[in-house]
Design an enzyme around this catalytic site. Structure first.
Site, PDB file in Angstrom:
ATOM      1  N   CYS A 184       0.646  -0.970   0.099  1.00  0.00           N
ATOM      2  CA  CYS A 184      -0.026   0.089   0.152  1.00  0.00           C
ATOM      3  C   CYS A 184       0.914   1.290   0.100  1.00  0.00           C
ATOM      4  O   CYS A 184       0.380   2.416  -0.624  1.00  0.00           O
ATOM      5  CB  CYS A 184      -0.993  -0.066   1.197  1.00  0.00           C
ATOM      6  SG  CYS A 184       0.070  -0.367   2.790  1.00  0.00           S
TER       7      CYS A 184
ATOM      8  N   HIS B  11      -1.148   0.539   7.509  1.00  0.00           N
ATOM      9  CA  HIS B  11      -1.714   0.599   6.355  1.00  0.00           C
ATOM     10  C   HIS B  11      -1.604   2.174   5.638  1.00  0.00           C
ATOM     11  O   HIS B  11      -1.728   2.929   6.545  1.00  0.00           O
ATOM     12  CB  HIS B  11      -2.997   0.163   6.302  1.00  0.00           C
ATOM     13  CG  HIS B  11      -3.888   0.079   5.140  1.00  0.00           C
ATOM     14  ND1 HIS B  11      -3.147  -0.575   3.980  1.00  0.00           N
ATOM     15  CD2 HIS B  11      -4.959   0.706   4.491  1.00  0.00           C
ATOM     16  CE1 HIS B  11      -3.935  -0.530   3.170  1.00  0.00           C
ATOM     17  NE2 HIS B  11      -5.063   0.355   3.288  1.00  0.00           N
TER      18      HIS B  11
END
Length: 835
Positions: free
Chosen positions: A333, A795
């Site tokens: 990510c 994340h």
């Protein structure tokens, strides 16, 4: 069919059978994101084993003359039964039982079932040859083509091998304490159930110490759940190393943790150790999830909408050009967020997407290894809109269109790109989570290397920083400039606007810890953006500055200003820092980052009227005057601080040397960036940076490295000196040259032994790095946010402003943002506002 047989016979010598080590690209097109599941399938060259989508296979045939391609098409099977396949003849799907990939009981990486159709296609007429057709052909043709087909189908594709290597996160080692563990004869007997923490009465997440039988709760997790750390505190007080998690004990074993070894371990004498406290391992049943099961649950939740920002609102999915999602390849990510932002910048669009046809025409024979080709492929994939389509639900019938689009997109999977930009890098070549800021700089460095001629989109970020140092004893000044790409803003926690709330929360936390209760949720510190900017620009005191005016070390003040303003300004909020114990931590702060920014007041003014400059006398070099000693003059206090953190002495000396004695922060960053170097702890070898009179340096430098540094705007002499000063290591040379600009610009004689009688042109000041400049007024157009406790986990998502609408890019989900969390970002991207 006789004609086809003749064609195959004529090209038989070009049809190869894959051998071990051959790179087989049968999952992804070299020029696009077409795959066997795409319309038209994938054509794999039976000579080079490169894959091509239907729109590029003709180009490859015309360019190379190759005729035989293996055409692979896959159609997803309809799944009419429920997740457990109840009522079908197939066994139910097994849930993962190991934290592993590619191992029995691990995660199933091939979850979807496909019907695969394979045939040989001969160009240019696209004549098709099936397995049945091959059976009617001469033996020599049938055997050769069949072997090639079988080899291609059996071979692991490059993308699959890179993305899903066999991995087992559950392998545990025997504890060094297990064999000789001393257990106290204190009469403690543990019942088979009804356990409570002996400190706080918690009834779950309980661990029994295998030395004294104390039952206490486990660690507190980052979100406040879990235990209250009492088992850990007990180890810190007693030194008793091993504990077993109650509720996980079965005849097959249990979870055993070694606090001393800081890992889950095996205890081959577990039954004996449990029996000491009255626990019969053979009669126990599992009542709690094991640590592996907990980790698996976390891994299965990664990517779900609930764990990211804006999870409390229903977000409207977006589709179309510039709104393409990117698949998460396993902690990728950080890469997805950075590349989404970069390809909203015109410089990158024009360099790699506007002329993509020419880039593909000029691509080398193996385009999968060409930087420009793969960046152009990624950029086109993101901007074209071809892959910005709703993803089908695995449970839906592919022949029945969904009545309502899902948030997920088909998107693109940047496997080739990730493999290429990460190749050879100790971190970016792995599937571990990384720092988005470090990847941005890594990618910019790669762009710099690959743009030796023509336009360089990284120039959009490049700017000059002026540092003004004033000797407090003589009041004379020195001006230096350095190149940078990112502004790092410090976070002054002592300037929070809600100190009373923070102090009260700390008081409640201490009370909760004292009473053994879980702490209440902590408030977030609110820091004004203006305070961060002031902290960046305020003068810094240098207590160990060597002044050429007084020929001694004294105190000086350093002020930093912008010597130029870039077209695009990147601001990093320095949320990641080190605690007093040098353990990395993340600051939980809210910063009111503005939509518009005026940095005009931070423009450097250069030498001020009436100001005297420090004499142009070089400071003492890192080499001692005695050439025979060849010992660098290093800041002993910085070296000591690094050693106290547990790093090898020679690595600490290198860190201080290669960062030019600039302090603990720079040295620590160097250590963190070079920990995986093979020579990390090898002795520091200081290269001789200048030759004696009349002598010629004997060490050579890489012409490729020279060309890379010269392409960044430096002279060949400067590049040569930087490479020789860093043992010909390119990355270190780039760091070195940016930290020694003032020394380089005053060079009168080159490293190569240029004589004083050279031409006038040879004595002209060398050109500096190429930078753009303009007004210092900006508007915010994108930001990248991080969720988690450190850059090594968590994340990333990014928000980008498109047509006055904020859009959130969360891997494959692309939606209109309702409440962009601008106060919680990590990297902010501003573009210059035209006056």
């Amino acid at each position: 069919m006789a004609e086809v047989s003749e064609i195959l016979m004529s090209v038989l010598s070009t049809i190869r059978v894959p051998r071990p080590g051959d790179r087989v690209h049968k999952d992804e097109c070299a020029f696009s994101f077409a795959s066997p599941e795409s319309d038209g399938g994938l054509y794999v060259c039976m000579n080079s084993f490169l894959g091509f989508g239907s729109q590029f296979v003709e180009r490859h045939h015309a360019r190379t003359g190759q005729k035989a391609y293996l055409h692979i098409t896959r159609t997803r099977k309809a799944q009419k039964e429920d997740d457990n396949n109840s009522g079908s003849g197939d066994p139910p799907k097994k849930k993962p039982t190991r934290l592993a990939i590619g191992i029995e009981g691990g995660f199933d990486v091939e979850q979807e079932q496909y019907e695969e159709d394979v045939k040989v296609v001969l160009f240019p007429d696209r004549q098709e040859v099936s397995s049945d057709d091959l059976a009617t052909m001469p033996d020599v043709v049938r055997e050769r083509v069949s072997l090639s087909m079988a080899g291609l189908l059996a071979a692991d594709s490059v993308s699959h091998a890179l993305q899903v290597q066999q991995w087992d996160g559950e392998v545990r080692q025997e504890s060094k304490h297990a064999a000789e563990l001393k257990q106290l004869d204190n009469g403690v007997k543990i019942p088979p159930s009804g356990w409570k923490c002996e400190v706080c009465d918690l009834e779950e997440n309980l661990w029994m110490n295998l030395t004294d039988g104390k039952v206490m709760c486990g660690r507190r997790y980052f979100d406040g759940s879990g235990g209250n750390n009492h088992a850990l505190q007990h180890f810190q007080q007693t030194g008793h190393p091993l504990a077993v998690k109650l509720g996980t004990i079965t005849p097959d074993g249990a979870d055993v943790y070694s606090y001393d070894e800081d890992d889950m371990v095996l205890d081959s004498k577990l039954a004996e150790h449990l029996s000491h406290f009255g626990i019969d391992m053979m009669t126990m049943e599992k009542t709690e999830r094991t640590m592996t099961e907990l980790e698996i649950a976390v891994n299965q939740r990664v990517g779900e909408w609930e764990v990211i920002q804006e999870s409390g609102t229903t977000l409207r999915p977006l589709w179309g050009p510039g709104l393409t999602g990117m698949k998460n390849l396993g902690n990728s990510c950080y890469l997805n967020s950075v590349m989404q932002v970069l390809f909203t910048i015109p410089d990158f669009q024009e360099k790699y997407v506007s002329n993509i046809d020419k880039i593909l025409d000029d691509a080398p024979s193996d385009p999968t290894q060409d930087f420009k080709t793969q960046v152009a492929k990624l950029g086109y994939g993101l901007l074209s809109g071809e892959y910005s389509k709703p993803a089908t639900d695995p449970g839906d019938d592919p022949n029945t269109p969904s009545s309502e689009p899902r948030g997920d997109q088909v998107g693109i999977a940047p496997r080739m790109f990730k493999a290429l930009v990460g190749r050879g890098h100790p971190e970016f070549s792995t599937n571990r989570q990384q720092d988005a800021q470090e990847f941005l700089l890594h990618f910019i460095n790669m762009v710099e290397r690959n743009c030796r001629s023509g336009s360089n989109p990284s120039e959009a970020f490049r700017f000059l920083v002026e540092e003004r140092i004033v000797c407090q004893q003589s009041q004379k000044a020195k001006y230096t400039q350095r190149v940078d790409y990112i502004v790092q803003l410090p976070v002054p926690m002592d300037q929070a606007t809600n100190p009373e709330e923070l102090q009260e929360a700390e008081r409640l936390r201490e009370e909760a810890e004292a009473s053994g209760n879980p702490p209440p949720p902590a408030p977030r510190a609110c820091i004004p953006f203006s305070v961060c900017l002031e902290a960046l620009s305020e003068p810094e005191t240098l207590s160990d500055f060597w002044s050429s005016a007084v020929q001694a070390k004294t105190t000086a003040t350093k002020t930093t200003r912008f010597a130029s303003f870039p077209d695009y300004l990147v601001i990093q909020i320095k949320k990641f820092t080190f605690g007093l114990d040098w353990v990395p931590k993340k600051l939980d702060v809210s910063i009111d980052v503005p939509d518009t920014l005026d940095l005009t007041a931070l423009r450097a003014t250069g030498q001020q009227q009436g100001e005297e400059l420090l004499p142009e006398v070089a400071p003492p070099p890192l080499m001692t005057p005695d050439v025979e000693v060849k010992a660098p003059v290093l800041d002993d206090s910085t070296v000591s601080q690094l050693c106290e953190m547990g790093f090898p002495l020679e690595a600490c000396r290198k860190a201080v040397y290669y960062t030019g004695n600039t302090g603990i922060d720079a040295a620590m960053n160097w250590v963190m960036g070079h920990m995986d170097d093979p020579d990390f702890s090898a002795p520091l070898v200081v290269p001789l940076c200048s030759s004696g009179p009349g002598s010629t340096p004997t060490e050579s430098v890489s012409e490729e490295h020279l060309a890379t540094i010269v392409s960044m705007g430096f002279s060949r002499d400067q590049a040569t000196r930087a490479l020789r000063a860093t043992s010909n290591v390119l990355e270190r040379a780039v760091d070195w040259i940016f930290s020694h600009l003032d020394d380089l610009e005053s060079m009168e004689v080159s490293e190569g032994g240029r004589s004083e009688g050279g031409s006038e042109a040879s004595r002209d000041p060398p050109p500096g790095p190429k930078v753009r400049d303009g007004p210092g007024k900006y508007e915010l157009f994108a930001f990248i946010s991080h969720m988690g406790t450190s850059t090594m986990c968590g994340h990333y998502v990014c928000h980008i402003k498109k047509d006055q609408q904020w859009v959130i890019f969360n891997d494959q989900k692309v939606c209109a943002s309702e409440k962009p969390p601008k106060d919680l970002g990590y990297l902010y991207f501003y573009r210059r506002v035209s006056e």
